[in-house]
Design a protein around this motif. Structure first.
Motif, PDB file in Angstrom:
ATOM      1  N   GLY A   1      34.989 -14.610  25.825  1.00 20.78           N
ATOM      2  CA  GLY A   1      33.590 -14.280  25.607  1.00 20.78           C
ATOM      3  C   GLY A   1      33.100 -13.340  26.678  1.00 20.78           C
TER       4      GLY A   1
ATOM      5  N   ARG B   1      29.333 -15.261  20.797  1.00 24.03           N
ATOM      6  CA  ARG B   1      29.873 -16.341  21.624  1.00 24.03           C
ATOM      7  C   ARG B   1      30.966 -17.099  20.881  1.00 24.03           C
ATOM      8  NH1 ARG B   1      27.607 -17.645  26.449  1.00 24.03           N
ATOM      9  NH2 ARG B   1      25.590 -16.684  26.949  1.00 24.03           N
ATOM     10  N   ILE B   2      31.952 -17.573  21.644  1.00 24.64           N
ATOM     11  CA  ILE B   2      33.129 -18.186  21.047  1.00 24.64           C
ATOM     12  C   ILE B   2      32.757 -19.410  20.207  1.00 24.64           C
ATOM     13  CG2 ILE B   2      33.659 -19.586  23.104  1.00 24.64           C
ATOM     14  CD1 ILE B   2      36.234 -17.828  20.787  1.00 24.64           C
TER      15      ILE B   2
ATOM     16  N   VAL C   1      37.251 -24.637  19.792  1.00 29.63           N
ATOM     17  CA  VAL C   1      36.812 -24.038  21.059  1.00 29.63           C
ATOM     18  C   VAL C   1      37.770 -24.438  22.171  1.00 29.63           C
ATOM     19  CG1 VAL C   1      35.003 -24.033  22.820  1.00 29.63           C
ATOM     20  CG2 VAL C   1      34.379 -23.869  20.403  1.00 29.63           C
TER      21      VAL C   1
ATOM     22  N   TYR D   1      32.260 -16.405  30.287  1.00 26.24           N
ATOM     23  CA  TYR D   1      30.925 -15.840  30.138  1.00 26.24           C
ATOM     24  C   TYR D   1      29.887 -16.955  30.265  1.00 26.24           C
ATOM     25  CZ  TYR D   1      26.979 -13.226  28.273  1.00 26.24           C
ATOM     26  OH  TYR D   1      25.755 -12.625  28.100  1.00 26.24           O
TER      27      TYR D   1
ATOM     28  N   ASP E   1      29.188 -20.113  27.988  1.00 19.70           N
ATOM     29  CA  ASP E   1      30.320 -20.539  27.164  1.00 19.70           C
ATOM     30  C   ASP E   1      30.876 -21.874  27.657  1.00 19.70           C
ATOM     31  OD1 ASP E   1      30.064 -18.321  25.595  1.00 19.70           O
ATOM     32  OD2 ASP E   1      31.926 -17.354  26.225  1.00 19.70           O
ATOM     33  N   GLU E   2      30.771 -22.121  28.967  1.00 21.63           N
ATOM     34  CA  GLU E   2      31.249 -23.392  29.506  1.00 21.63           C
ATOM     35  C   GLU E   2      30.355 -24.563  29.086  1.00 21.63           C
ATOM     36  OE1 GLU E   2      28.014 -22.286  32.180  1.00 21.63           O
ATOM     37  OE2 GLU E   2      29.668 -21.114  31.307  1.00 21.63           O
TER      38      GLU E   2
ATOM     39  N   ALA F   1      29.230 -24.410  25.751  1.00 17.50           N
ATOM     40  CA  ALA F   1      29.283 -24.223  24.289  1.00 17.50           C
ATOM     41  C   ALA F   1      27.992 -23.620  23.752  1.00 17.50           C
ATOM     42  CB  ALA F   1      29.615 -25.536  23.575  1.00 17.50           C
TER      43      ALA F   1
ATOM     44  N   ARG G   1      25.629 -21.194  21.799  1.00 15.40           N
ATOM     45  CA  ARG G   1      25.799 -20.421  20.585  1.00 15.40           C
ATOM     46  C   ARG G   1      25.083 -19.078  20.736  1.00 15.40           C
ATOM     47  NH1 ARG G   1      27.741 -25.505  20.726  1.00 15.40           N
ATOM     48  NH2 ARG G   1      28.396 -26.299  18.691  1.00 15.40           N
TER      49      ARG G   1
END
Length: 437
Positions: free
Chosen positions: A273, A279-280, A290, A307, A310-311, A313, A315
């Motif tokens: 990401g 976003r992943i 994920v 990114y 992202d840690e 989660a 969106r």
């Protein structure tokens, strides 16, 4: 380049979004000291395993930061030189490195230098900084722009004054405490320009880490011809989410083979990401995967970045329209305590996998060897010289049983492991994964 880069996990922050800055610099009447907002998150970054901060644009610009107006000024929506110095000092005392984002392909149209070039006419020294076509009626010239964006005017990279300026800017901020540079849109700049700039920077800052944004093409050739340390590994990024979505690990296996060839030449900057992509957690069709994406990132060779968000989660979907980056560049709360509760399990998974990578620092240069491959499950070996780990991934709705021809133990993940006669049988639950060694 110093070997410190071999141990770095970057936390990638887009500062203007992170601090909740105004969309337009013109809406900010004076200097607003907001970089301390990021300082309040540095302990959080250290706690999940980051050892460096990869900053998006922080220099004076008109809007999103990539329309720079002055590379020697901190954007007034973020603060001033003292705020930058305080950020560097706070990072240093926590052992964090800092990388800056250098936009050297183009200026923002509102840059005073561009405005002076237009006003002074074709014979002015500053007119030579840009690729301008002057009409006979003396009106504003046409100018080359970055990928058709009217507000982003391309620099004339053949002009010696531009070479000198970029050298001065890069050295200025390295002198002030930065550890390196991300070169934005490096692929759009003539390679001979970097050949002139980077040796002069490295002569003064031998341990600086400098990598270029390159999306398509011959990554290794770009590294060889420009002198950058690395480039962004978009091939692997795409293969990770695409293979997981399509339940087609053959695509990932192909990309890992390409990645191996790069490792022979240089160590790429890897990610799942960044500030430019969906976003992943939104990109993946199945949120259970994920964790698989993160496992792949943390067991492949490279200099990985996470990114910011992202840690947890976060969106966010990138859209091709005005304001289309807003969802992936949100403001962060005052402190981590204000984050929503649902993100903390993925945060703890980041802690676990980054911790595993730190215990196996050779993963920085690891290559991958496919052991078993099917559309919905994959076992590969990560190796470097005498060091080895095994990674097993399952995307199917049923458990799978696979065999590794070595006696290994589960280091992370949910597999059941049975060792017998120098071999290991592992059972991966539906949508499960494991790292073994």
């Amino acid at each position: 380049m110093s070997n410190w880069i071999e141990h770095v996990i970057w936390w990638h922050v887009y500062p203007l979004g992170f601090v909740g800055a105004e969309r337009e610099a013109g809406a900010c009447a004076g200097i607003v000291h907001r970089l301390d907002h990021l300082v309040r998150w540095l302990d959080y970054a250290v706690e999940f395993g980051a050892s460096g901060i990869l900053l998006g644009p922080i220099f004076a610009s008109s809007s999103h930061g990539y329309d720079t107006t002055d590379h020697l000024l901190i954007d007034r929506r973020l603060g001033d030189n003292a705020d930058f110095d305080a950020l560097v000092a706070a990072a240093r005392c926590r052992g964090l490195r800092i990388i800056l984002d250098g936009v050297f392909n183009h200026f923002g149209r509102e840059s005073p230098r561009f405005q002076r070039a237009v006003a002074a006419g074709p014979q002015s020294p500053e007119a030579a900084w840009f690729r301008l076509t002057w009409p006979p009626d003396g009106k504003e010239p046409d100018c080359a722009t970055f990928e058709g964006h009217h507000q982003l005017v391309t620099l004339n990279h053949d002009e010696p004054a531009v070479v000198d300026y970029v050298i001065r800017v890069m050295n200025h901020w390295l002198d002030r405490g930065a550890d390196g540079w991300r070169l934005d849109a490096a692929y759009a700049v003539p390679r001979q320009f970097w050949q002139r700039v980077l040796p002069a920077v490295r002569a003064r800052h031998t341990d600086a880490f400098i990598f270029g944004e390159v999306i398509h093409g011959d990554y290794a050739g770009f590294v060889d011809e420009t002198g950058v340390d690395a480039v962004t590994q978009y091939e692997l990024w795409k293969a990770i989410w695409s293979a997981l979505n399509d339940r087609n690990f053959h695509e990932l296996a192909w990309a890992l083979g390409r990645h191996n060839a790069m490792i022979d030449r240089f160590v790429p900057q890897t990610f799942i990401g960044n500030h430019d992509v969906t976003r992943i957690a939104s990109q993946l069709l199945d949120e259970r995967h994920v964790s698989h994406a993160l496992v792949i990132l943390m067991t492949c060779g490279g200099t990985p970045s996470i990114y910011a968000g992202d840690e947890q989660a976060f969106r966010g979907i990138k859209e091709r329209c005005a304001g289309g980056d807003d969802a992936i560049r949100p403001a962060f709360p005052v402190t981590p305590a204000e984050l929503a509760p649902f993100g903390w399990p993925i945060y703890r998974l980041h802690q676990e996998l980054i911790g595993l990578r730190r215990k196996h620092p050779w993963l920085y240069r690891a290559k991958s060897r496919v052991i078993e491959l099917r559309n919905t499950d994959l076992v590969f070996e990560a190796f470097d010289e005498g060091n080895r780990l095994w990674v097993a991934l399952n995307l199917a709705d049923a458990a799978v049983v696979r065999t590794i021809e070595s006696g290994v133990d589960r280091l992370a993940g949910a597999a059941t492991v049975h060792r017998a006669g120098g071999r290991t049988e592992l059972t991966l639950p539906p949508h499960g994964w494991a790292i073994l060694g």
